[in-house]
Every structure is written in C-alpha cells, then in structure tokens.
Design an enzyme around this catalytic site. Structure first.
Site, PDB file in Angstrom:
ATOM      1  CD  GLU A  78      -3.359   0.735   2.083  1.00 38.50           C
ATOM      2  OE1 GLU A  78      -4.107   0.098   1.557  1.00 38.50           O
ATOM      3  OE2 GLU A  78      -3.139   0.989   3.094  1.00 38.50           O
TER       4      GLU A  78
ATOM      5  CD  GLU B 157      -2.781   0.978  -4.381  1.00 34.96           C
ATOM      6  OE1 GLU B 157      -2.828   0.229  -3.531  1.00 34.96           O
ATOM      7  OE2 GLU B 157      -3.794   0.931  -5.040  1.00 34.96           O
TER       8      GLU B 157
ATOM      9  CB  CYS C 238      -7.187  -2.716   6.121  1.00 35.73           C
ATOM     10  SG  CYS C 238      -6.168  -1.749   5.866  1.00 35.73           S
TER      11      CYS C 238
ATOM     12  CB  SER D 230      -5.330   0.686  -1.558  1.00 30.90           C
ATOM     13  OG  SER D 230      -4.626  -0.502  -1.558  1.00 30.90           O
TER      14      SER D 230
ATOM     15  CE  LYS E 139     -10.448  -8.067   7.766  1.00 29.51           C
ATOM     16  NZ  LYS E 139     -10.260  -7.363   8.976  1.00 29.51           N
TER      17      LYS E 139
ATOM     18  CD  GLU F 255     -11.642  -9.127   3.511  1.00 27.41           C
ATOM     19  OE1 GLU F 255     -11.288  -9.799   4.619  1.00 27.41           O
ATOM     20  OE2 GLU F 255     -11.096  -7.983   3.084  1.00 27.41           O
TER      21      GLU F 255
ATOM     22  CD  GLU G 204     -14.574  -9.873  -5.616  1.00 27.64           C
ATOM     23  OE1 GLU G 204     -14.520  -9.507  -4.208  1.00 27.64           O
ATOM     24  OE2 GLU G 204     -15.832  -9.984  -6.070  1.00 27.64           O
TER      25      GLU G 204
ATOM     26  CB  CYS H  94      -9.874  -3.746  13.977  1.00 26.31           C
ATOM     27  SG  CYS H  94      -9.744  -3.296  12.262  1.00 26.31           S
TER      28      CYS H  94
HETATM   29  S1  SF4 Z   1     -13.386  -4.531  12.612  1.00 28.43           S
HETATM   30 FE1  SF4 Z   1     -14.704  -2.999  11.714  1.00 28.43          FE
HETATM   31  S2  SF4 Z   1     -13.002  -1.492  11.171  1.00 28.43           S
HETATM   32 FE2  SF4 Z   1     -12.089  -3.363  11.593  1.00 28.43          FE
HETATM   33  S3  SF4 Z   1     -11.846  -4.519   9.533  1.00 28.43           S
HETATM   34 FE3  SF4 Z   1     -13.895  -5.040  10.512  1.00 28.43          FE
HETATM   35  S4  SF4 Z   1     -15.434  -3.778   9.690  1.00 28.43           S
HETATM   36 FE4  SF4 Z   1     -13.407  -3.020   9.519  1.00 28.43          FE
END
Ligand code: SF4
Ligand code: SF4
Ligand code: SF4
Ligand code: FES
Length: 569
Positions: A281, A284, A301, A321, A360, A363, A368, A501
């Site tokens: 990053e 980049e 992220c 990014s 996550k 995700e 992808e 986070c």
């Molecule tokens: S905990 Fe919240 S800020 Fe951290 S990656 Fe997950 S969604 Fe994003």
C-alpha cells in the site's frame, strides 16, 4: 437549577435529562432502550420515575429537569411499575421453560438478565408472547433472532445515527411492532455492511454473528487437514475481557499457547500480513503520488468500509487501494508460498482467522478472494472455544508464534486502532521516499479516538495531506466533503467501526469509549515493546519478496495480494 432527588437537594447549572441528573447523584436507574451514544428514544419506560405533582410516571431518559423539580427514583409506585414493565419485556422476549438463556449468544452479557436481577424479579406472571417471526439467516456475517427482540430500537439507531447505513427499520405499530430490514428482505439482501455494530448495541441475544465454531472444531479433529490460524492485531488486547480481566490486558502469548492447545498445526499472525499490506500500500501510494494516479488513496483493510463504499459511493471505487485486507493477504500467501515451502497441498490446508470483525466473514466468501480463508472466528467465538476446551487463558504460559508467518513489526500491531494503518504506511513511505531513517516513529497527530483526524506530514519538503476516519457516519461526512471539493487529501484511512478494529463488531461486549481507550493504549504498548517497528524491516516479509514475490507491486504481488471491487448501487 435546584432539583430534589429522593428528598435531597442538588444544584445543576445546565439543562439535562432526569437520567443524567440522577446519574451525577450516583444513583442508577435501569434503562433498556437508552444508550449513551444514541439519541434517546423513550420506548421501554423502564427508566420511569415519580415526579411530584405529575399524575403519571415520567421516563427519565427523555424528560428534562426543571427548577424546583422533586424526583423519586425508587418509590413504591416506581418499583411496582418497573417490575410490571420488566415482566412484560421478559414475556415478549419469549423466555420459556425450555431455558433458552442457556443457549443464547448473550448468556454472559444479557442486559435483560442483569436488570431483572437488579430490580428483584422473582416470578414472571405474564405468559410468554411469541411474535411468530422467523430467524434471519440470509447474511454471511450476522444472524437476527426476532424472537429475542424487545424492540428497543437501539440497533436501528446505531445503524442510522452512528453508521449512517440505515438498513434496519421498525415495522407495524403497537404490540405487532417488530424490527426488520427493507421489505423484510433479510440482512444479506440489503445494503448492510456487516460491520456488526448493531450486535454490540443489542441488549439481548437477538443479534449475533454467524458462528463458525462447529466447522472449526470439525477440521481440528480431521487428521487429513493441516489447520493453520492467524490472529488479528485487535484480538490480543481484548480477548482477556471475556475471562474477566480489565480491558487493555495484553494476552498475545497466552492466546498463542491456547490456540496450540486447541490443536492448530501452526499458529501465525495477521500482523505478518499487515506488514505485507504496508509494503504494497505504501508503494501504491508513492506510485500514484509520483505518476499522477488517482488520489486521494483510500485504505482498503476494512471490509465493512469496502462494502459501504461499494453500495453508497461507487464513484470513489478507483480511489480505493487495490490491496487485499491483511486477512486475505495472509490466506493467499499461506496457500501458495507457505504451502509450497512445507509441501502441503492447497486442498489439505485450512486457514482459520481470529478477527475482531464480523465483516471479515463476508469478505472471506467474496469470489475475488478465491477461498483463501476458510473460516473466520470472532474474538467472542474464540473465547467460547477456549472455555469449552477448559483453557484458562489468563494463566497459560507464554508461547511465541510460529515462523515465518508469525513474525511482525510494531507498525503491524497498530493496525488494530484507528490511525494505525496510516501511521504504519507513513513510517515506510517516509523512508522509501527520502532514503533517510525516520527519527521519530510516533505520528501522534493521527492517533486517538476522534472520528475524523487530519494532518499534514512533510516528506522531503513535500506536504502530504492525510486524514483518518473511523465509523461509517464519519466516512460519509468525509466523502461528501471530498465530493464537494471542501477537502483535498492525498491519503485517507477509513475504518468502518468506531475506534477502528479494537471496536469491531466481533469484540467482547460491552465495548464503549472507556474500554476502547484502554484497548488502544495496549495496542501502542505492543508496538513499543517490539524490536522492529517498521514493516519494511520485517525479515520474514523481506524473505518473502526475495524468495517469491520479487518486489512490491510486482506481477506476482498483483496476482495474489491485490483485488477488485464491485459497484453495488
Ligand atoms: S472490525 Fe470494523 S474496522 Fe475492523 S476491519 Fe472489521 S469492519 Fe473494518
Ligand atoms: S451490521 Fe452494520 S450496517 Fe449492518 S445492520 Fe448492523 S450496524 Fe447496520
Ligand atoms: S434486535 Fe436487539 S437492539 Fe435491535 S431492537 Fe431488538 S433487542 Fe433492540
Ligand atoms: S430507557 Fe428510558 S424509556 Fe427506555
């Protein structure tokens, strides 16, 4: 303003609610629909107090004090009313003799249970009332159990007021009121970002993450699988809370020991891939800055933030990014470079992530990401697994991560707090641009819990305007300002969750500002304690480039570590 509370005189110099006035007199009134960070709603009536001269009880959270007011917080009338209200709430919550408290996600943090005990509920005279609504399992991240919902509206307000996402709503009126999504479509079929902030807000077990614990137990006992685990930066400063420790206790090495006891073949660190993220990053950013590429560069992220921008601001997708999140970079490297190194076929390797994050979980299934991460456990889920296995986390002997994917720098550690990604990137970008050693590693201007922070950093005489944003409501404000030309930045860090986070939707409950600050302090303590504090000095990352990737932004890096986004509007 003179006010009497329970016959004692108090003086207040500003307008405030009865609830705040009583709190400052060190008296606790039970509340359910009230939440410090949200606009008062006044629906549950549990906070009712008696006010002299008033015929009916007044809800303390939405009634202002007035000069000469006389308030009674625990009179007989108040106590009786509160009990009746609570009995109705419990009945509407569907508590039946099948002991559903035992199986509830909030069995250790349920506000209803706590309040029922505090106000002395000994029997429920009202039979359970079922709203007949089915579970919503449409999301990859979050489950809604409407049977446990008391319609306090806190999730609706959190989603709208703090996150500005607005996907939850109240339907119907009176006893038929319920919380739902647009047209009852389900959380997985609307613009939900999966941030999980509504889970942190819910006083009951009506909202929780999609559990992956059973699947993880299964792979751990499968002899044909090689199961590795990665732990995100924010987990190590929070998981101890689930075992009764003070917020901010760092239990990194005990957590590593605990994961080995659970049976993981290798225990690795997402901090390793956070360093890798910075290599990609920061380069980049330098490339875009020098070659006139799309700016400002937005960090990528936080999957909650990514989904927010994909739904709400697709015109900004090119600003993102292209770097995958550290979780996904880890998966991609584990199933190629590391799998080859140790001779384990990709199909035998299982990658489990321990994350502070519910987004996550979504995700991981994005096409992808090619299935590089198999399961995602939240901090809360890992604590449950430790408890089930009888692991006494706080007293375990310290153990180190495995190598090479367990080696990391202090720059990676601070990814867990708002401002951390920016600071880590600046440490690397500064040295890459100037060729000089950075004397002061701490960029104080981007630290702290404030929702929007701005700074101008001088790098070799060039002024770089940066911003750091946490919480999606703040993200919306900043995007609007960039759109209107009110703000011009070069580089912006965005995190979906308030505080970053450390305040993720998968973190221990409660999560409030006081707790966030303690977790944040611990994050910077981890950074300071490490011998290497810059991502580009991580020897395992250097070896990865030498042996496999070549250099940052190489073809191989692009193939494995970068991604694309989808306009979802
Ligand atoms: S905990 Fe919240 S800020 Fe951290 S990656 Fe997950 S969604 Fe994003
Ligand atoms: S997960 Fe986030 S976006 Fe989705 S409903 Fe909850 S608060 Fe709103
Ligand atoms: S889901 Fe939870 S926070 Fe939302 S209204 Fe129901 S009980 Fe309240
Ligand atoms: S807490 Fe005041 S009405 Fe619900």
């Amino acid at each position: 303003m003179k006010v009497k509370i329970n016959n004692r005189e108090y003086e207040f110099d500003k307008e405030m609610s009865i609830l705040d006035a009583v709190k400052s007199a060190h008296i606790k009134i039970p509340t359910l629909c009230y939440s410090e960070k949200l606009e008062p709603f006044g629906s549950c009536r549990l906070c009712s107090v008696e006010v002299k001269g008033e015929r009916t009880l007044k809800p303390a959270c939405v009634t202002k004090i007035t000069d000469g007011m006389e308030i009674f917080t625990h009179s007989e009338k108040v106590r009786k009313t509160r009990k009746t209200i609570m009995e109705l709430i419990v009945a509407s919550h569907g508590i039946t003799c099948n002991l559903n408290c035992l199986t509830c996600s909030k069995s250790n943090s349920c506000e209803i249970k706590e309040i029922a005990g505090e106000i002395g509920i000994t029997e429920i005279r009202v039979p359970p009332i079922s709203n007949g609504l089915a579970e919503d399992k449409s999301s990859y991240s979050i489950v809604r159990e409407p049977q446990k919902c008391i319609v306090c509206n806190r999730c609706v307000r959190k989603c709208a007021e703090v996150q500005s996402v607005n996907i939850l709503t109240i339907a119907n009126r009176g006893p038929n009121t319920y919380v739902t999504t647009f047209m009852d479509k389900g959380m997985g079929n609307v613009d939900c970002t999966n941030c999980g902030q509504c889970i942190l807000e819910c006083p009951t077990g009506a909202l929780h993450e999609v559990y992956h614990t059973e699947q993880v137990w299964n792979v751990l006992s499968d002899k044909d699988k090689f199961v590795i685990v990665q732990t995100a930066p924010a987990v190590r400063v929070a998981i101890a809370e689930e075992f009764g420790a003070e917020p901010g206790r760092i239990t990194t090495k005990q957590m590593v020991a605990g994961l080995r006891l659970l049976g993981f073949d290798k225990v690795f660190d997402t901090n390793f891939s956070a360093d890798l993220t910075i290599m990609e990053e920061a380069n980049e950013f330098i490339e875009r800055f020098k070659d006139g590429g799309k700016l400002p560069l937005f960090t990528s992220c936080s999957p909650g933030w990514i989904k927010f921008i994909e739904h709400n601001y697709p015109e900004f997708i090119d600003n993102l990014s292209t770097c995958k999140s550290p979780q996904q970079m880890f998966g991609a490297i584990a199933k190629t470079y590391y799998a080859n190194k140790i001779g384990v076929p990709r199909e035998k390797m299982v990658v489990v992530s321990i994350m502070p994050c519910t987004a996550k979980k979504f995700e991981r299934v994005r096409p992808e990401m090619k299935g590089d991460v198999d399961y995602v456990l939240t901090t809360r889920e890992l604590a449950k697994m430790f408890k089930l296995a009888g692991i006494d986390l706080l007293n375990l002997p310290a153990e180190d991560y495995d190598i090479p994917l367990g080696i990391s720098s202090g720059a990676a550690a601070i990814f867990g707090a708002t401002g951390g990604v920016m600071e880590a990137a600046l440490r690397t970008a500064y040295e890459a641009i100037t060729g000089k050693e950075l004397e002061k590693l701490d960029f104080e201007s981007v630290r702290g819990i404030k929702g929007i922070k701005e700074a101008t950093i001088a790098i070799d005489g060039i002024k770089v305007n940066v911003a750091v944003v946490n919480g999606l409501g703040n993200a919306r404000k900043v995007l609007e300002m960039i759109k209107n030309g009110e703000k011009e930045y070069h580089f912006v860090e965005f995190m979906a969750c308030p505080g970053g986070c450390i305040g993720g939707g998968g973190q221990p409950i409660p999560t409030n500002n006081e707790i966030l600050l303690k977790r944040m302090e611990a994050i910077y303590e981890v950074d300071k304690s490490l011998p290497i504090r810059k991502s580009h000095e991580n020897p395992a990352v250097k070896a990865l480039y030498e042996e496999f990737l070549g250099e940052p932004l190489s073809e191989k890096s692009h193939e494995l570590l970068h991604t694309t986004y989808v306009a979802r509007s």
